[in-house]
Design an enzyme around this catalytic site. Structure first.
Site, short mmCIF file in Angstrom:
data_model
loop_
_atom_site.label_atom_id
_atom_site.label_comp_id
_atom_site.label_asym_id
_atom_site.label_seq_id
_atom_site.Cartn_x
_atom_site.Cartn_y
_atom_site.Cartn_z
N HIS A 1 42.60 48.38 41.20
CA HIS A 1 44.05 48.53 41.35
C HIS A 1 44.55 48.14 42.73
O HIS A 1 45.75 48.09 42.97
CB HIS A 1 44.49 49.97 41.06
CG HIS A 1 44.16 50.92 42.15
ND1 HIS A 1 42.87 51.28 42.44
CD2 HIS A 1 44.95 51.57 43.04
CE1 HIS A 1 42.89 52.11 43.46
NE2 HIS A 1 44.13 52.30 43.85
N ARG A 2 43.65 47.86 43.67
CA ARG A 2 44.10 47.43 45.00
C ARG A 2 44.16 45.90 45.12
O ARG A 2 44.64 45.37 46.10
CB ARG A 2 43.11 47.94 46.06
CG ARG A 2 43.15 49.44 46.27
CD ARG A 2 44.02 49.73 47.49
NE ARG A 2 44.14 51.13 47.77
CZ ARG A 2 43.39 51.80 48.65
NH1 ARG A 2 42.42 51.19 49.31
NH2 ARG A 2 43.62 53.07 48.88
N LEU B 1 44.97 41.82 43.89
CA LEU B 1 46.20 41.08 43.56
C LEU B 1 46.66 41.41 42.14
O LEU B 1 47.81 41.80 41.92
CB LEU B 1 45.94 39.58 43.74
CG LEU B 1 47.02 38.61 43.30
CD1 LEU B 1 48.30 38.82 44.10
CD2 LEU B 1 46.53 37.17 43.48
N SER C 1 39.51 33.68 33.55
CA SER C 1 40.13 32.77 34.50
C SER C 1 40.08 31.35 33.94
O SER C 1 39.16 31.01 33.20
CB SER C 1 39.35 32.81 35.80
OG SER C 1 39.59 31.64 36.55
N SER C 2 41.07 30.54 34.31
CA SER C 2 41.09 29.18 33.76
C SER C 2 39.94 28.33 34.27
O SER C 2 39.65 27.29 33.70
CB SER C 2 42.43 28.51 34.07
OG SER C 2 42.62 28.39 35.45
N CYS C 3 39.26 28.76 35.35
CA CYS C 3 38.17 27.92 35.87
C CYS C 3 36.92 28.01 35.01
O CYS C 3 35.94 27.34 35.29
CB CYS C 3 37.85 28.28 37.31
SG CYS C 3 37.01 29.83 37.44
N TYR D 1 30.95 31.82 39.64
CA TYR D 1 32.04 32.71 39.21
C TYR D 1 32.34 32.48 37.73
O TYR D 1 32.49 33.44 36.95
CB TYR D 1 33.27 32.41 40.07
CG TYR D 1 34.52 33.14 39.68
CD1 TYR D 1 34.72 34.46 40.07
CD2 TYR D 1 35.52 32.51 38.94
CE1 TYR D 1 35.88 35.15 39.74
CE2 TYR D 1 36.68 33.18 38.59
CZ TYR D 1 36.86 34.48 38.99
OH TYR D 1 38.01 35.16 38.65
N LYS E 1 32.23 35.07 34.55
CA LYS E 1 33.42 35.36 33.73
C LYS E 1 33.17 35.02 32.25
O LYS E 1 33.64 35.74 31.36
CB LYS E 1 34.63 34.61 34.26
CG LYS E 1 35.20 35.22 35.55
CD LYS E 1 35.92 36.51 35.24
CE LYS E 1 36.46 37.19 36.47
NZ LYS E 1 37.08 38.48 36.17
N ASN F 1 45.93 29.82 37.78
CA ASN F 1 45.93 30.25 39.19
C ASN F 1 47.05 31.26 39.43
O ASN F 1 48.21 30.98 39.13
CB ASN F 1 46.15 29.05 40.11
CG ASN F 1 44.99 28.08 40.07
OD1 ASN F 1 44.49 27.78 38.99
ND2 ASN F 1 44.56 27.61 41.20
N HIS G 1 43.04 31.38 48.20
CA HIS G 1 43.41 30.25 47.35
C HIS G 1 44.50 29.41 48.04
O HIS G 1 45.06 29.79 49.07
CB HIS G 1 43.91 30.75 46.00
CG HIS G 1 42.81 31.13 45.08
ND1 HIS G 1 42.47 32.43 44.84
CD2 HIS G 1 41.94 30.39 44.35
CE1 HIS G 1 41.45 32.48 44.00
NE2 HIS G 1 41.10 31.25 43.69
#
Ligand code: GDP
Length: 317
Positions: free
Chosen positions: A15-16, A18, A111-113, A140, A144, A169, A183
């Site tokens: 929760h901390r 982004l 994630s889209s990556c 990464y 994911k 992103n 980023h």
């Protein structure tokens, strides 16, 4: 069970961060009364025994798994061991504990990556695992993908309602403005601001400026996760994006315009471009009734304001 409502016991892992902090804001704004959070010092999500103890004590009903080790192209490229280890550990511990302790539902952030480097554009959900990954963030991405597959497997074998979303992103308040690990969007805001304040003639931009990226404001993403927590119960990980993308050159021009830096751009082609494009097809989520609302220019402007409030101006002077 009453379903996902204001009285549900909701745990936000991360929760901390982004994304987690935006989900936290959105839950509070929606009137949720039973939000459970733990800082990293209170609960290390890489520690399986600690996570198990936490779930035994708190019995969350709904889990937003927003905790992850994340970073920009350079951090991913230089710390692959940390990216694969921490993300796998967090996912294994939290997804498994949520199922074993009878949570109603878990939402995992992909994630889209994770899509193939050269996937056809716009990228549809079914292009997952159809080609090679972008090497700069492969560690990464593999972690994911394992998280998504865990959600699918727990649904199939145990009937656990684990869903996943794949944001493009993300940027916004709470972003990482560190130039080495962050980023592109926060990095460019900071660089343009510092160049303006110091009266520099030019600012450095990594790569050629030609790659295209899609940028989603984190408050839009948070809204999408609440939407999916209430209304989506399927194994396909849903793309979340805005529906269009820009070149890095277009992005930097907008950032400079918002910030008010009028100097030159120096493209540093010794830095990697990364994947040429990762534009998400958002048709599936749109068909369910959700769309992003925050335009890129407005989002950059409010993120710049947040950066200034955090002392960005002082830091640059
Ligand atoms: P990616 O989307 O995983 O490639 O990660 P980033 O957001 O870090 O980078 C996106 C694109 O922006 C890449 O082509 C970078 O080379 C480019 N870029 C241009 N300037 C910068 C910068 O100052 N920082 C970062 N992180 N990327 C930059």
């Amino acid at each position: 069970m009453a379903g996902f409502d204001k009285a549900s016991r909701v745990f936000i892992a991360g929760h901390r961060g982004l994304v987690g902090s935006a989900i936290h804001r959105a839950l509070i704004a929606a009137g949720h009364r039973n939000i459970i959070t733990r800082t990293r010092a209170e609960l290390d999500l890489c520690d399986g025994a600690a996570v198990d103890e936490f779930f035994t004590a708190e019995k969350p009903e709904y889990v937003f798994l927003a905790a992850a080790k994340v970073g920009g192209i350079q951090a991913n490229n230089t710390q692959p061991a940390a990216f694969i280890h921490d993300n796998l550990a967090i996912q294994i511990n939290v997804i498994d504990a949520a199922w074993r302790h009878d949570a109603e539902k878990l939402l995992f952030l992909g994630s889209s990556c994770i899509y193939p480097k050269l996937a056809p554009q716009p990228i549809r959900e079914e292009y997952l695992l159809t080609g090679e990954l972008e090497p700069t963030n492969e560690a990464y991405a593999i972690a994911k993908i394992a998280g998504l597959k865990m959600c699918e497997a727990y649904r199939r074998q145990h009937g656990f309602n684990a869903i996943a979303v794949m944001p493009t992103n993300i940027y916004g308040p709470g972003d990482n403005f560190d130039l080495e690990t962050g980023h592109v969007l926060p990095a460019l805001i900071r660089k343009a601001h510092e160049a303006k304040v110091s009266g520099a003639a030019e600012m450095a931009v990594w790569g050629t400026g030609n790659p295209r990226r899609e940028f989603l404001h984190v408050d839009d993403l948070a809204d999408a996760t609440l939407f999916c927590m209430s209304r989506y119960d399927d194994s396909i990980a849903l793309n979340v994006g805005v529906g269009d993308d820009v070149t890095i050159r277009e992005l930097v021009e907008t950032v400079c315009d918002v910030v008010g830096f009028q100097g030159a751009l120096a493209f540093d082609t010794s830095k990697p471009d990364g994947t040429p494009r990762k534009w998400l097809d958002v048709g599936r989520l749109a068909a369910l009734g959700w769309r992003a609302k925050i335009g890129l220019r407005d989002g950059i402007a409010s993120t710049y304001e947040w950066y200034l409030e955090q002392g960005g101006a002082l830091a640059a002077e």
